[in-house]
Design an enzyme around this catalytic site. Structure first.
Site, mmCIF file in Angstrom:
data_model
loop_
_atom_site.group_PDB
_atom_site.id
_atom_site.type_symbol
_atom_site.label_atom_id
_atom_site.label_comp_id
_atom_site.label_asym_id
_atom_site.label_seq_id
_atom_site.Cartn_x
_atom_site.Cartn_y
_atom_site.Cartn_z
ATOM 1 N N SER A 54 75.120 4.256 33.531
ATOM 2 C CA SER A 54 76.461 3.710 33.306
ATOM 3 C C SER A 54 76.501 2.570 32.277
ATOM 4 O O SER A 54 77.563 2.248 31.767
ATOM 5 C CB SER A 54 77.092 3.239 34.616
ATOM 6 O OG SER A 54 76.605 1.989 34.987
ATOM 7 N N LYS A 96 77.389 -4.251 35.714
ATOM 8 C CA LYS A 96 78.603 -3.881 34.972
ATOM 9 C C LYS A 96 79.000 -5.002 34.026
ATOM 10 O O LYS A 96 78.540 -6.136 34.153
ATOM 11 C CB LYS A 96 79.753 -3.633 35.964
ATOM 12 C CG LYS A 96 79.482 -2.561 37.001
ATOM 13 C CD LYS A 96 79.555 -1.175 36.422
ATOM 14 C CE LYS A 96 79.089 -0.129 37.419
ATOM 15 N NZ LYS A 96 78.943 1.192 36.818
#
Lengths: 173, 165
Positions: A54, A96
């Site tokens: 990701s 993230k």
């Protein structure tokens, strides 16, 4: 009969290499080093191994990094920071990038992120993206976090609003 | 010197006694942590496990839940699935054990909070699940609720927690 002024015999070279000329000082150094490492890597810089796609192409699976747990003692997370979001504990965390701050709305249109309706410049997003997402509002305690790999389907990408107390720290390297 | 030695011996004996007490009479928190560990083991099976072995594991899994247990799972990309009561859990577990090639379940960062009445407990943890023989895994924050039923701790509620909303 031995001479009183004769210097003491030199220790064996292997002993010097392993424990030094003064074993007591070596022991103190080892203890200090162990305590320093324990405190640093347990409470300040949390070592992590990155797993997953990701955050590509910024970070790849298998890379080793550290989470700076003191990064947000003096200030709050900033837009663009790469943070770790803990789940129930610190064993597994999401890594993230912060794109939305408290009180802001975040949306995606034609693959671009919009903050409060304005296009967000994201030079770190290198892969093609076609995401569409209606605006979501971050509460005063929430940050919107998302990975850099926007080429995967939006439903399969873990992203969203993270509570401030779930943000464990900032990526060190 | 003799007194000091006796004193040290006394402390060692007391520590040993305390340890044995916790082994033979574990507190509720320790019992629940043990339940979570064995639950993960029961839910884990390999591709080499026979159908009979899988059926036995599925049957054992149901034994961890109370009659009125509720499971509400909202995993990424799979939508919300709710199971109510042991019968539904039994059906789902038999189906899951039969359909999946292999499964490995781990519960990490288990935190147990006992209720004031000592009859219920809340457990939060991170579930890490490997499906098949893949190295890829899914992680999900989970919340379990246990209740005491006739000296036994059974799961009365399981739900997924959205870390990112």
């Amino acid at each position: 009969m031995s001479n009183a002024t004769e210097p003491p015999p030199r220790p064996h070279w292997l002993r010097v290499v392993l424990i030094g000329r003064r074993p007591r000082a070596t022991l103190v150094r080892i203890v200090v080093l162990a305590v320093t490492c324990f405190i640093t890597f347990k409470f300040i810089l949390l070592p992590i191994r990155i797993d997953g796609i990701s955050m590509q192409p910024t970070y790849h699976t298998g890379q080793v990094n550290c989470i700076n747990r003191l990064a947000y003692l003096r200030h709050e997370p900033q837009r663009g920071d790469i943070v770790s979001v803990r789940l129930a504990g610190n064993s597994v965390m999401f890594m993230k990038r912060v794109i939305g701050l408290p009180g802001e709305t975040v949306a995606f249109h034609e693959g671009h992120a919009y903050i409060n309706g304005k296009l967000l410049d994201e030079p770190y997003v290198k892969l093609p993206c076609d995401w569409e997402m209606a605006p979501v509002l971050c509460s005063p305690t929430q940050y919107y976090v998302v990975g850099d790999n926007r080429s995967m389907p939006i439903d399969l990408h873990t992203k969203g609003r993270a509570e401030r107390d779930h943000i464990a720290g900032k990526l060190f390297l | 010197m003799k007194i000091a030695f006796r004193f040290v011996l006394l402390i060692a004996a007391a520590a040993l006694g305390f340890w044995l007490w916790t082994v033979f009479f574990p507190g509720p928190e320790k019992v629940i942590r043990g339940k979570m560990a064995t639950l993960a083991t029961t839910a884990t099976f390999g591709s080499a496990d026979s159908n009979l072995n899988r059926a036995a594991k599925a049957a054992n899994l149901v034994g961890y839940f109370s009659d009125d247990a509720q499971i509400s799972l909202d995993a990424l990309g799979h939508g919300v699935r709710t199971l109510s009561g042991r019968d539904e859990i039994r059906e789902a577990s038999y189906a899951g054990f039969a359909a999946l090639p292999a499964l490995k379940v781990e519960f990490l960062d288990v935190t147990v909070s006992l209720g004031a009445d000592q009859q219920t407990a809340d457990v939060s943890c991170t579930a890490r699940v490997y499906v098949g023989n893949s190295k890829d895994y899914g992680v999900q924050e989970m919340h379990f609720q246990f209740k005491r039923v006739e000296k036994n701790w059974l799961i009365s509620r399981v739900e997924t927690v959205k870390t990112l909303s």
